[in-house]
Design a protein around this motif. Structure first.
Motif, mmCIF file in Angstrom:
data_model
loop_
_atom_site.group_PDB
_atom_site.id
_atom_site.type_symbol
_atom_site.label_atom_id
_atom_site.label_comp_id
_atom_site.label_asym_id
_atom_site.label_seq_id
_atom_site.Cartn_x
_atom_site.Cartn_y
_atom_site.Cartn_z
ATOM 1 N N TYR A 43 -44.612 38.072 -4.079
ATOM 2 C CA TYR A 43 -43.624 37.355 -4.899
ATOM 3 C C TYR A 43 -42.245 37.392 -4.250
ATOM 4 N N ARG A 44 -41.906 38.517 -3.639
ATOM 5 C CA ARG A 44 -40.601 38.615 -2.973
ATOM 6 C C ARG A 44 -40.529 37.652 -1.787
ATOM 7 N N ARG A 45 -41.631 37.529 -1.052
ATOM 8 C CA ARG A 45 -41.657 36.569 0.061
ATOM 9 C C ARG A 45 -41.538 35.145 -0.459
ATOM 10 N N LEU A 46 -42.202 34.880 -1.568
ATOM 11 C CA LEU A 46 -42.162 33.539 -2.153
ATOM 12 C C LEU A 46 -40.770 33.216 -2.684
ATOM 13 N N LEU A 96 -38.726 29.987 -1.372
ATOM 14 C CA LEU A 96 -38.385 28.914 -2.311
ATOM 15 C C LEU A 96 -36.931 28.953 -2.741
ATOM 16 N N GLY A 97 -36.293 30.107 -2.595
ATOM 17 C CA GLY A 97 -34.899 30.230 -3.006
ATOM 18 C C GLY A 97 -34.717 30.277 -4.505
ATOM 19 N N ILE A 98 -35.743 30.701 -5.227
ATOM 20 C CA ILE A 98 -35.655 30.795 -6.684
ATOM 21 C C ILE A 98 -36.221 32.143 -7.130
ATOM 22 N N PRO A 99 -35.695 32.702 -8.228
ATOM 23 C CA PRO A 99 -36.236 33.974 -8.716
ATOM 24 C C PRO A 99 -37.593 33.783 -9.380
#
Length: 238
Positions: free
Chosen positions: A141-144, A148-151
């Protein structure tokens, strides 16, 4: 964590059959040992079923007593053909990756094991642990988030925790108007009451349904509400 390599059966038409089977009492469905019980097959490899209470934390995995058929199996129902196709593609890709890791396991123990998901780094090839999976999921999730530049919120209600997708699955079917009995069998619950927590409406769903109700009321242009005393409250849209 209980699923074996042969519990996934890719089909030539792009679909994929997946079965959830009892960890110890189901048959192996292996070509040469079809009638052998899983607990017997594992014992020959000095392993126990992963739901055995004597297992270590890194190897153990609970079993939710899913509703299975007479063969102690339960087919998986994919929520959309695209998800099924993607799972099939990833499974085939993963098998090559797994084979490299299971090779390390064979060198250490002189045998293999049937569990599909295995460790990558320390003790490569051993059955994947719940702790390792949770850690890997959070890193993914941190890589994603970075890409994506979104939390990305992590949690059951967001559908992003390990158990979250199961809740999301139930909610999506419920919001699509699928009958409760069908949802029960899709989630493999033994009781219809068990699915209640999985079909709880989300905040956005409640908000959208109330907005629909508001629009319906306004479109009528006139509403009468009768109180317990018998008086009537009326209003017109202007």
């Amino acid at each position: 964590f209980h699923i074996w390599v042969n519990d996934v059966v890719p089909q030539f038409d792009g679909s994929c059959k997946v079965f959830l089977r009892h960890p110890s009492d189901s048959k192996t469905y292996m070509t040469a040992e079809k009638e052998m019980l899983r607990k017997t097959y594992l014992a020959q490899r000095n392993l126990r079923p992963r739901n055995d209470g004597n297992n270590s934390k890194s190897y153990g995995a609970g079993w939710k007593n899913l509703k299975v058929d007479d063969s102690l199996s339960a087919p998986v129902f994919f929520i959309h053909p695209a998800a099924e196709s993607l799972f099939r593609e990833m499974y085939i890709y993963y098998l090559n990756y797994r084979e490299r890791l299971i090779g390390s396991y064979r060198e250490r123990y002189g045998t293999d094991h049937p569990f599909l998901f295995v460790k990558q780094t320390a003790n490569a090839g051993e059955p994947y642990s719940i702790k390792a999976y949770k850690s890997a999921l959070k890193r993914a999730y941190r890589r994603l988030e970075k890409r994506l530049g979104i939390p990305i919120k992590y949690g059951k209600s967001e559908g992003t925790s390990p158990h979250g997708p199961r809740h999301l699955y139930g909610q999506v079917l419920s919001e699509a108007g699928v009958a409760p009995k069908i949802i029960q069998n899709s989630l493999r619950h033994r009781s219809l009451l068990s699915q209640g927590i999985y079909t709880e409406p989300t905040f956005n769903h409640i908000k959208n349904e109330l907005e629909k109700a508001k629009n319906l009321i306004e479109s009528n242009g006139y509403l009468s509400l009768k109180s317990s005393e018998g008086s009537v409250l009326e209003w017109n849209n202007v």
